[in-house]
Design a protein around this motif. Structure first.
Motif, short mmCIF file in Angstrom:
data_model
loop_
_atom_site.label_atom_id
_atom_site.label_comp_id
_atom_site.label_asym_id
_atom_site.label_seq_id
_atom_site.Cartn_x
_atom_site.Cartn_y
_atom_site.Cartn_z
N MET B 1 1.82 -14.53 -42.67
CA MET B 1 2.54 -14.84 -41.42
C MET B 1 1.72 -15.78 -40.53
N ASP B 2 2.34 -16.70 -39.91
CA ASP B 2 1.63 -17.57 -38.98
C ASP B 2 1.24 -16.81 -37.71
N ASP B 3 0.14 -17.26 -37.12
CA ASP B 3 -0.31 -16.61 -35.90
C ASP B 3 0.45 -17.09 -34.69
N ASN B 4 1.14 -18.17 -34.91
CA ASN B 4 1.77 -18.79 -33.75
C ASN B 4 3.26 -18.93 -33.97
N PRO B 5 3.96 -17.81 -34.02
CA PRO B 5 5.39 -17.88 -34.32
C PRO B 5 6.11 -18.65 -33.23
N SER B 41 1.98 -21.25 -11.15
CA SER B 41 1.60 -20.25 -12.14
C SER B 41 2.82 -19.80 -12.94
N ASP B 42 3.94 -20.32 -12.57
CA ASP B 42 5.19 -19.89 -13.17
C ASP B 42 5.43 -20.59 -14.50
N CYS B 43 4.43 -20.55 -15.39
CA CYS B 43 4.60 -21.31 -16.63
C CYS B 43 4.21 -20.50 -17.85
N ASP B 44 5.21 -19.87 -18.44
CA ASP B 44 4.98 -19.16 -19.68
C ASP B 44 5.47 -20.02 -20.84
N CYS B 45 5.55 -21.31 -20.56
CA CYS B 45 6.30 -22.19 -21.44
C CYS B 45 5.49 -22.70 -22.61
N LYS B 46 6.13 -23.46 -23.47
CA LYS B 46 5.45 -24.07 -24.61
C LYS B 46 5.19 -25.54 -24.33
N PHE B 352 2.14 -22.99 -38.13
CA PHE B 352 2.96 -24.04 -38.71
C PHE B 352 3.33 -25.13 -37.70
N TYR B 353 3.16 -26.37 -38.14
CA TYR B 353 3.64 -27.52 -37.37
C TYR B 353 4.28 -28.51 -38.33
N GLU B 354 5.37 -29.13 -37.91
CA GLU B 354 5.92 -30.22 -38.70
C GLU B 354 5.34 -31.52 -38.16
N ILE B 355 4.48 -32.12 -38.95
CA ILE B 355 3.96 -33.44 -38.60
C ILE B 355 5.10 -34.43 -38.80
#
Lengths: 198, 459
Positions: B1-5, B41-46, B352-355
């Motif tokens: 499993m990836d660590d960064n789902p 601080s309101d940033c839980d974003c990606k 996982f990343y799609e280059i």
């Protein structure tokens, strides 16, 4: 076969072909030169825009200009952006941050400190006349008369030590000017042979 | 499993929290003063994947500042409705704006923008935010030599004259009556990537390589127009002249004109944008941007090149090793670029990343793109998005599982002539350090262990 019968057969043949021909003209693309759109360009239409000048002198207008006249027009209309000594100006308040140097840089083209100017790099004097006529001064392009452009061309080339200050530039003398870098260009020689990696 | 789902599992508590946040957010919209600093601080974003700077950022602060919620909804619904009810729905799940018939605009949250150069003679396409192959017209790069002219298309005319039997004059409406042709094509300034040839100081894909874009161009084939005027024997070159202040002009060999050139009046389904040549421009597929003369007003047929300033002083390639310059180097050679991940982004963690990126060649269709994640020790075939169009950007993709250690990402394109995109080292050895036009060296991006991506020169 009687003449009459022959004519009837011919008549039928012609009749059966005729509508076909008509039909063929009405569908599909006419092709070739058969699109009757646009209007013929008049002599006046063309003359208003046909101002380009070629290295062999084609397109050069009547008129002439001297160093002295050129120096004066340059000081009035060009120096603010290109510098009193044609050395170029960097100033954020000018369009494009100022104009490039017009002279200098001979002998630098094969060094990392290459400096490309009219003097060091341009292969033809005609390009200078052509470009000034159409594109300069930057804020009022197209405003100079042929005499003024001849004078500016003479002034810039003389400052670059390409022609004497006593020369007069006109449709005869301009194409004869030999630019220092006239042999500095060759046609595209790419692609390089680049190795395949498989 | 990836660590960064990717994405998040939803829990009761999340719903509660979202509800609270939505409430806060709406209050923040209406309440000026210190309260607004909370947004920071309101940033839980990606958003971490995207540049922290002005480009391509769409923080919640920007989102609120943009007034998206306000303009879209406040006019119709009372403030109370915005502040959520117990249903758990987002604040936008309510009657929206009704249809308008005017020109559409993108969502107010979208901030991806071109970047103008000092002096304003160009602006760069935000390639790092690109998807697919088409560049939106509003993000197509611009380059001009004396500004963008404001041309009334009803008054604009194209004159074709010189070595012809019948000189002609065409309006935009005249051109539209001819059989039309459409092609999806890249246009790339030959000065693109110039600075990248010497340094890695440009942070983003946009700053380093943003003078290339792809559009669908529609117009009339030059061969059709030249058949109308009738070219005389001995005709070999065509002077193309723009009607901008620079009256930019270039000489084009007649063979190219008869092969695949067009006078275009439309870009991506509508009139060409002013900065891209409105109301008509020359399109020479695969050739350097400058010669695709914009604001086209004149084509003069002749027997020799005209040697304009843009094909002598500029757009010639001085090779400093010899001091001589290549002239009439029109074709844009094969090139590629990874657009994600790319400079100034930050990967949130391993996994996982799609280059993905773009490849193009002005000579022949792209045959393949290879990707390396170890600085060129091993290369892998990327997949190419169909359709792979000749002389257009091609989108490539490669699946990558990042193990969290430093990585150097590169791509290299090969076209159907067998030409392989060269390294910077190769180009420097063949050309020296010139005022490089046509630089197409391989671009390297370094992913550091902390996930930050930066522009680096090839080892």
């Amino acid at each position: 076969m009687s003449f009459k019968l022959k004519s009837v057969i011919l008549g039928v043949a012609v009749l059966s072909v005729l509508p076909l021909t008509v039909w063929a003209q009405q569908t599909g693309y006419p092709g070739g030169a058969d699109y009757p759109f646009g209007t013929p360009a008049s002599k006046a239409d063309i003359e208003a825009w046909d101002k380009d000048v070629r290295p062999d002198g084609m397109g050069l207008p009547a008129g002439s200009g001297s160093y002295k006249a050129g120096a004066q027009i340059y000081a009035e209309q060009c120096a603010s952006c290109h510098g009193a000594k044609l050395e170029g100006v960097r100033d954020q308040n000018l369009p494009q941050g100022g104009g490039p140097a017009l002279i200098g840089g001979r002998g630098t083209l094969n060094t990392p400190k290459f400096k490309q100017t009219v003097e060091s790099y341009w292969p033809y004097a005609s390009t200078l006349f052509d470009y000034i006529t159409r594109a300069m001064p930057y804020t009022a392009p197209g405003s100079l008369k042929p005499d003024e452009v001849y004078a500016l061309t003479e002034f810039i080339l003389a400052e670059g030590n390409i022609v004497p200050k006593t020369a007069v530039m006109d449709a005869k003398s301009l194409p004869k000017v030999q630019m220092p870098n006239k042999d500095g260009f060759y046609p595209d020689n790419r692609p390089y042979p680049v190795k395949r990696y498989d | 499993m990836d660590d960064n789902p990717i994405g998040e599992a939803v829990a009761e508590a999340d719903v509660e929290r979202a509800l609270e946040q939505a409430q806060e957010k709406c209050e923040a919209v209406f309440r000026p003063g210190p309260r607004q600093t909370n947004e920071q601080s309101d940033c839980d974003c990606k958003e971490g994947m995207f540049p922290q700077g002005k480009l391509g950022t769409s923080s919640r602060r920007a989102f609120l500042r943009s007034g998206g919620l306000l303009t879209a909804a406040a006019a119709i619904v009372p403030v109370k409705a915005l502040a959520q009810d117990a249903s758990g729905d987002a604040p936008w799940s309510m009657p929206g704006r009704i249809a308008k018939s005017d020109y559409g605009t993108r969502a107010s949250f979208e901030k991806v923008a071109r970047l103008a150069s000092f002096g304003g003679t160009s602006s760069l396409t935000p390639l790092q935010a690109s998807t697919g192959i088409i560049t939106p017209s509003g993000l197509h790069f611009e380059r001009h030599h004396n500004g963008v002219p404001t041309i009334d298309s009803a008054q604009h005319r194209l004159i074709i004259h010189g070595m012809v039997d019948k000189p002609m004059k065409y309006s935009v409406e005249d051109l539209k009556r001819f059989p039309s042709t459409s092609r999806i094509l890249f246009v790339e300034c030959s000065g693109n990537s110039n600075a990248a040839s010497r340094s890695a100081s440009q942070k983003t894909a946009q700053e380093a390589h943003g003078l290339t874009s792809t559009s669908e161009w529609t117009g009339v084939k030059l061969s059709t127009l030249l058949a109308q005027v009738g070219i005389k024997d001995g005709a070999a070159w065509v002077l193309a002249e723009g009607s901008d202040g620079a009256m930019l002009s270039r000489s084009v060999p007649i063979d190219k004109m008869l092969d695949d050139a067009m006078v275009a009046y439309a870009q991506n389904g509508e009139a060409i944008r002013p900065e891209n040549g409105y109301p008509m421009r020359l399109i020479l597929p695969g050739w350097e941007g400058n010669i695709n003369v914009k604001w086209l007003r004149r084509l003069k047929i002749g027997d020799k090149p005209f040697m304009t300033r843009e094909e002598t002083s500029k757009y010639t390639d001085l090779i400093t090793l010899t001091g001589k310059a290549r002239q009439f180097s029109w074709v844009m050679e094969a090139k590629s670029l990874i657009t994600f991940p790319s400079g100034d982004m930050r990967l949130p963690g391993k996994g996982f990343y799609e280059i993905t990126g773009l490849a193009w060649s002005g000579r022949a269709p792209i045959e393949r793109v290879e990707v390396t994640t170890d600085g060129g020790r091993t290369w892998h075939l990327a997949s190419l998005q169909e359709p792979v169009l000749p002389k257009a950007h091609v989108r490539f993709r490669f699946p990558w599982h990042w193990d969290g250690s430093e990585a150097i990402l590169e791509s290299r394109a090969t076209d159907q002539t067998g030409y392989v995109q060269p390294t910077k080292a190769f180009l420097t050895a063949t050309e020296g350090v010139g005022p490089t036009y046509h630089y197409n060296g391989i671009q390297s991006w370094k992913v550091a262990a902390d996930g930050s991506v930066s522009n680096v020169l090839q080892a």
